[in-house]
Design an enzyme around this catalytic site. Structure first.
Site, PDB file in Angstrom:
ATOM      1  N   GLU A 127       0.847  -1.198   0.000  1.00 15.32           N
ATOM      2  CA  GLU A 127       0.000   0.000   0.000  1.00 15.32           C
ATOM      3  C   GLU A 127       0.878   1.241   0.000  1.00 15.32           C
ATOM      4  OE1 GLU A 127      -0.783  -1.488   3.935  1.00 15.32           O
ATOM      5  OE2 GLU A 127      -0.983   0.577   4.672  1.00 15.32           O
ATOM      6  N   LYS A 129       2.833   4.558   0.959  1.00 13.88           N
ATOM      7  CA  LYS A 129       3.321   5.159   2.197  1.00 13.88           C
ATOM      8  C   LYS A 129       2.954   6.637   2.129  1.00 13.88           C
ATOM      9  CE  LYS A 129       7.318   5.397   5.223  1.00 13.88           C
ATOM     10  NZ  LYS A 129       7.381   6.830   5.498  1.00 13.88           N
ATOM     11  N   ASP A 131       2.741  10.466   3.007  1.00 15.72           N
ATOM     12  CA  ASP A 131       3.693  11.412   3.590  1.00 15.72           C
ATOM     13  C   ASP A 131       2.933  12.418   4.448  1.00 15.72           C
ATOM     14  OD1 ASP A 131       6.070  12.564   4.147  1.00 15.72           O
ATOM     15  OD2 ASP A 131       6.339  13.528   2.194  1.00 15.72           O
ATOM     16  N   TYR A 238      -4.400   2.644   8.615  1.00 19.09           N
ATOM     17  CA  TYR A 238      -3.667   1.494   8.089  1.00 19.09           C
ATOM     18  C   TYR A 238      -3.128   0.572   9.176  1.00 19.09           C
ATOM     19  CZ  TYR A 238       0.132   4.829   8.923  1.00 19.09           C
ATOM     20  OH  TYR A 238       0.977   5.746   9.490  1.00 19.09           O
ATOM     21  N   LYS A 326      11.037   2.873  -0.615  1.00 19.53           N
ATOM     22  CA  LYS A 326      10.961   4.307  -0.931  1.00 19.53           C
ATOM     23  C   LYS A 326      11.106   4.551  -2.432  1.00 19.53           C
ATOM     24  CE  LYS A 326      10.824   6.897   2.405  1.00 19.53           C
ATOM     25  NZ  LYS A 326      11.795   7.276   3.386  1.00 19.53           N
ATOM     26  N   CYS A 432      43.431  18.685  12.519  1.00 18.70           N
ATOM     27  CA  CYS A 432      42.078  18.986  12.960  1.00 18.70           C
ATOM     28  C   CYS A 432      41.871  20.506  12.898  1.00 18.70           C
ATOM     29  CB  CYS A 432      41.865  18.477  14.380  1.00 18.70           C
ATOM     30  SG  CYS A 432      40.312  19.031  15.093  1.00 18.70           S
ATOM     31  N   CYS A 435      41.362  21.782  16.806  1.00 16.38           N
ATOM     32  CA  CYS A 435      42.403  21.794  17.831  1.00 16.38           C
ATOM     33  C   CYS A 435      43.811  21.721  17.257  1.00 16.38           C
ATOM     34  CB  CYS A 435      42.186  20.656  18.828  1.00 16.38           C
ATOM     35  SG  CYS A 435      42.517  19.034  18.146  1.00 16.38           S
ATOM     36  N   CYS A 456      40.572  13.110  14.126  1.00 15.92           N
ATOM     37  CA  CYS A 456      41.414  13.983  14.927  1.00 15.92           C
ATOM     38  C   CYS A 456      41.980  13.156  16.073  1.00 15.92           C
ATOM     39  CB  CYS A 456      40.560  15.131  15.469  1.00 15.92           C
ATOM     40  SG  CYS A 456      41.267  15.942  16.896  1.00 15.92           S
ATOM     41  N   CYS A 462      40.666  18.178  22.185  1.00 14.12           N
ATOM     42  CA  CYS A 462      39.895  18.788  21.098  1.00 14.12           C
ATOM     43  C   CYS A 462      38.547  19.268  21.620  1.00 14.12           C
ATOM     44  CB  CYS A 462      39.702  17.772  19.976  1.00 14.12           C
ATOM     45  SG  CYS A 462      38.800  18.466  18.594  1.00 14.12           S
TER      46      CYS A 462
HETATM   47  S1  IVH Z   1       2.685   0.972   9.031  1.00 15.73           S
HETATM   48  C1  IVH Z   1       4.707  -0.806  12.821  1.00 15.73           C
HETATM   49  N1  IVH Z   1       1.682   1.931   6.803  1.00 15.73           N
HETATM   50  O1  IVH Z   1       5.571   5.743   7.961  1.00 15.73           O
HETATM   51  C2  IVH Z   1       4.642   0.032  11.597  1.00 15.73           C
HETATM   52  N2  IVH Z   1       3.094   3.359   8.080  1.00 15.73           N
HETATM   53  O2  IVH Z   1       8.355   5.162   8.468  1.00 15.73           O
HETATM   54  C3  IVH Z   1       3.448   0.888  11.549  1.00 15.73           C
HETATM   55  N3  IVH Z   1       3.355   5.605   7.169  1.00 15.73           N
HETATM   56  O3  IVH Z   1       5.457   6.169  11.423  1.00 15.73           O
HETATM   57  C4  IVH Z   1       3.432   1.777  10.384  1.00 15.73           C
HETATM   58  N4  IVH Z   1       2.049   5.325   5.425  1.00 15.73           N
HETATM   59  O4  IVH Z   1       3.754   7.459   9.998  1.00 15.73           O
HETATM   60  C5  IVH Z   1       2.470   2.181   7.860  1.00 15.73           C
HETATM   61  N5  IVH Z   1       0.677   2.672   4.861  1.00 15.73           N
HETATM   62  C6  IVH Z   1       1.453   2.912   5.896  1.00 15.73           C
HETATM   63  C7  IVH Z   1       2.078   4.156   6.104  1.00 15.73           C
HETATM   64  C8  IVH Z   1       2.900   4.342   7.206  1.00 15.73           C
HETATM   65  C9  IVH Z   1       2.820   6.177   6.089  1.00 15.73           C
HETATM   66  C10 IVH Z   1       4.286   6.280   8.099  1.00 15.73           C
HETATM   67  C11 IVH Z   1       3.942   6.156   9.549  1.00 15.73           C
HETATM   68  C12 IVH Z   1       5.152   5.569  10.213  1.00 15.73           C
HETATM   69  C13 IVH Z   1       6.207   5.848   9.203  1.00 15.73           C
HETATM   70  C14 IVH Z   1       7.326   4.844   9.309  1.00 15.73           C
END
Ligand code: IVH
Length: 719
Positions: A127, A129, A131, A238, A326, A432, A435, A456, A462
């Site tokens: 799914e 991620k 932002d 989620y 990512k 350095c 120092c 250093c 230092c």
């Molecule tokens: S699962 C135990 N699902 O990404 C893990 N996180 O880098 C629970 N985030 O802190 C997170 N979309 O804020 C999950 N589909 C998604 C997400 C997601 C964004 C964020 C979330 C988390 C961060 C981790």
């Protein structure tokens, strides 16, 4: 700030009062942006100018000093604006993966951990991620009771009033839901709403916002929920925290349930079962990215079956059952104006490129790390070329800069055609810059290769190393002293005044006494401190006079001893006295104490040697002794093990295990409070031997250590 500013001397009381109010509000606003890790809107210099003006007016009108004046707060952290919420279950983060190979490795690691299940038998969800900002929303008996930000993962800020303004988030859940439901997900601002807001700001002649994420974050941190309400925020569910009852047994099923309960869930989530399918979905989402009305920065993969998630468990901060893949980072061209050297806590000289400011992925970038001398030259960590021969980085060069998520900007490559004829090869310093001590590249004892880091050799001499050491000492995962941020540490460190100076960590704990016995320099009279903030600072320091052993060890700043290693050491030795004694005894790098240190699973020879070296240095012993006069490291707590038959026992797994993988065996044993060691010694309590066990089994027999089969072990720990 574009209004003409009246000189302070010309203000009358009424104007001064209004001005102090405006400054308090404005500075608090910048503090919130700064401390909330959002994008600051003003430069440090502009910020300082605001504070100086505030101070100047207060000096002229001391009666008008406000209780919420910025001068009354150390570091002006907006602490206490929102109340704190301790999460019922920690809010974790995700590991990142960047390439197809990383993803294949992730899938393979899941199969490996769980033991070889047949190919493609483990389903994953994939799914976007989002932002935005993660949020935990708690419902009791179907009613929304609390909403909290992630914070440090353990405690967050109570933003319930603001969350209630988000229409997409239900206030009540349908009848029949479990008594306690914690829904987790991401609060975000839609791109279209962001653009509309900025158009409006522009029309009103106001400053526009940087990007949707920071705007959403700023909106949520408003004290006045009406302001939050005026910004349209949205939500995707989620995940979940505490649940008094689980309504489904898969990730997919859980999200489906959340949807049925009225939460918005992302429509692009799919359940898939091979690396190829997962990657295909990743690329499909990537293609849609620009058309989506919300920012995403990758795709999250999660093991679908919750029972498998549970078996996989967690590493220190992230689950083994999930990863974030990512999207490639955003890039831009800019010019290198200078190359500066920063000296870190361990003496590492890190070159930093000062860049002509450039916007990359919505954020202004002015600095980029150049890592080390080799990197500037175009050579990677294993000696391989990472850029063609002539592409060394020079002052004056036009370069490609990349920013990936929150990662520090990188200089990727040089545009040779644009290199000015005058640009000269950068000469890495051999001294350095702080120092003046020699700076050297150490030779790796094992490989005989030069270390990539130039260090250093000044050690305590230092100032850079000393001050960085104190910053590490007070940092969040070490002593976590509120009110002692970078600026304050610099201030105390630079001070020449006996009643103020902090040159080593123990000085922090004698500061109050020195202040009390001094008639000369009172901290509360110093710019940036006030009576209230000084009291808060001393309270914060006193609150750390007792501290968990692992934090204490981590805070010492021993090279190679990070949080995880510090935890291992704390658990293995139990008390600080025992730890120090053992490290001194291990000095000859032979004998029982040395062997025991090396037997700790997770501690290798490099780390062991580094710790032993630390305790050989008289100056370290002296600082630690002074510290121990002031603070008490608490003996390591046994992990949650009530009723565990193996708590505190040391166990060694050997041979090929058949009932579980070695990683899983280790994770479970540790979860029950046992220590897992890599080699057998007199201190070993049990050796669990699978088929093919060899020398460790012999050693166990020789020492008379209890040996058991996997089945016997399982029986001992209750299945
Ligand atoms: S699962 C135990 N699902 O990404 C893990 N996180 O880098 C629970 N985030 O802190 C997170 N979309 O804020 C999950 N589909 C998604 C997400 C997601 C964004 C964020 C979330 C988390 C961060 C981790």
């Amino acid at each position: 700030m574009s209004n003409p500013i009246t000189p302070v001397e010309q203000l009358d009381a009424e104007a001064a009062r209004a001005e102090l109010e405006r400054l308090a509000r404005e500075i608090a606003h910048h503090d919130a942006l700064y401390h909330g890790k959002d994008q600051p809107e003003v430069s440090d210099a502009d910020y300082d100018a605001l504070k100086q003006r505030n101070d100047a007016i207060e000096a002229l009108f001391p009666d008008l000093i406000r209780t919420d004046s910025p001068s009354q707060r150390v570091g002006a952290a907006p602490a206490g604006i929102f109340s704190q919420v301790t999460h019922a279950r920690p809010m974790l983060s995700l590991d990142n993966t960047f390439s197809d190979e990383d993803v294949a490795d992730f899938v393979a690691s899941v199969y490996r951990f769980l033991g070889n299940l047949p190919d493609q038998s483990i389903a994953f969800t994939a799914e976007p991620k989002i932002d935005g900002l993660s949020m935990s929303i708690r419902y009791e008996n179907g009613r929304l009771t609390t909403a909290a930000t992630r914070g440090d993962g353990t405690t967050g800020e109570n933003v319930t009033a603001n969350i209630l303004t988000i229409k997409e988030i239900p206030r009540t859940l349908p009848a029949g839901v479990p008594e306690i439901v914690e829904v987790r997900g991401e609060v975000y601002m839609a791109k279209s709403d962001f653009l509309a807001l900025n158009a409006q700001m522009e029309a009103e002649g106001k400053q526009t916002y940087v990007n949707p994420r920071n705007t959403a974050s700023g909106s949520l941190r408003q004290l006045d929920p009406k302001v939050t309400a005026s910004r349209k925020l949205r939500f995707f569910a989620y995940a979940w925290g505490e649940m008094s009852q689980m309504p489904a047994d898969t990730q997919f099923g859980m999200v489906e349930t959340l949807r049925e309960w009225g939460f918005p869930v992302n429509p692009l989530m799919k359940r898939l079962s091979s690396t190829a399918e997962i990657l295909e979905h990743y690329h499909a989402i990537g293609l849609q990215r620009a058309d989506l009305d919300y920012d995403i920065d990758g795709v999250v993969y999660k093991v679908d079956r919750l029972d498998l998630q549970e078996r996989l468990g967690f590493r220190s901060r992230s689950p083994r059952w999930a990863t974030a893949h990512k999207f490639p980072a955003e890039q831009a061209f800019t010019k290198v104006e200078a190359i500066d050297i920063q000296v870190g806590r361990t003496g590492a000289l890190t070159p930093v490129a000062r860049l002509e400011p450039i916007t990359v992925g919505g954020v202004v970038v002015t600095n980029a790390t150049l890592h080390n001398a080799d990197y500037i030259e175009g050579i990677g960590n294993s000696g391989e070329r990472i850029r063609p021969e002539e592409h060394d980085i020079r002052v004056g060069d036009t370069v490609i800069v990349q920013r990936a998520g929150d990662v520090i900007p990188q200089v990727l490559d040089v545009v040779l055609e644009k290199r000015p004829v005058s640009a000269e090869k950068y000469v890495f310093p051999t001294k350095c810059p702080v120092c003046g001590s020699h700076a050297v590249r150490e030779k790796n004892e094992k490989t005989g290769k030069l270390d990539s880091v130039t260090r250093c050799t000044g050690g305590f001499v230092c100032r850079a190393q000393a001050v960085e050491h104190i910053k590490h000492f007070v940092s969040r995962n070490a002593f976590d002293i509120e009110g002692l941020g970078t600026k304050q540490v610099d201030f105390f460190f630079e001070s020449e005044d006996d009643a103020l100076k902090v040159r080593t960590a123990p000085d922090i704990f004698t500061l109050k006494k020195r202040q009390e016995s001094s008639t000369l320099t009172k901290l509360e009279n110093i710019d940036g401190f006030g009576k209230v903030s000084v009291k808060k600072l001393f309270d914060a320091i006193d609150a750390r006079r007792e501290i968990a052993l692992n934090r204490f060890i981590y805070a010492l700043g021993i090279r190679h001893v990070g949080e995880t290693t510090a935890k291992l050491l704390a658990r293995s030795y139990g008390s600080y006295a025992a730890f120090e004694e053992a490290m001194k005894a291990a000095a000859p790098r032979a004998g029982d104490a040395w062997n025991e240190l090396n037997a700790i699973d997770g501690i290798g020879e490099v780390v062991a040697a580094s710790i032993v070296e630390f305790y050989k240095e008289p100056r370290n012993l002296e600082v630690v002794a002074r510290l121990i006069d002031e603070v008490t490291p608490l003996d390591a707590e046994a992990p949650v093990t009530s009723g565990s038959p193996v708590a505190g026992k040391t166990v060694v797994f050997t041979g090929s295990l058949e009932r579980f993988t070695r990683d899983e065996a280790k994770a479970r044993a540790e979860g029950l409070g046992a220590k897992v060691a890599g080699s057998v010694s007199k201190k070993t309590d049990y050796v669990v031997a699978g088929p093919g066990a060899g020398s460790k089994l012999d050693k166990a027999r020789e020492l008379g250590v209890a040996v058991m089969t996997e089945d016997e072990w399982l029986e001992l720990i209750g299945g």
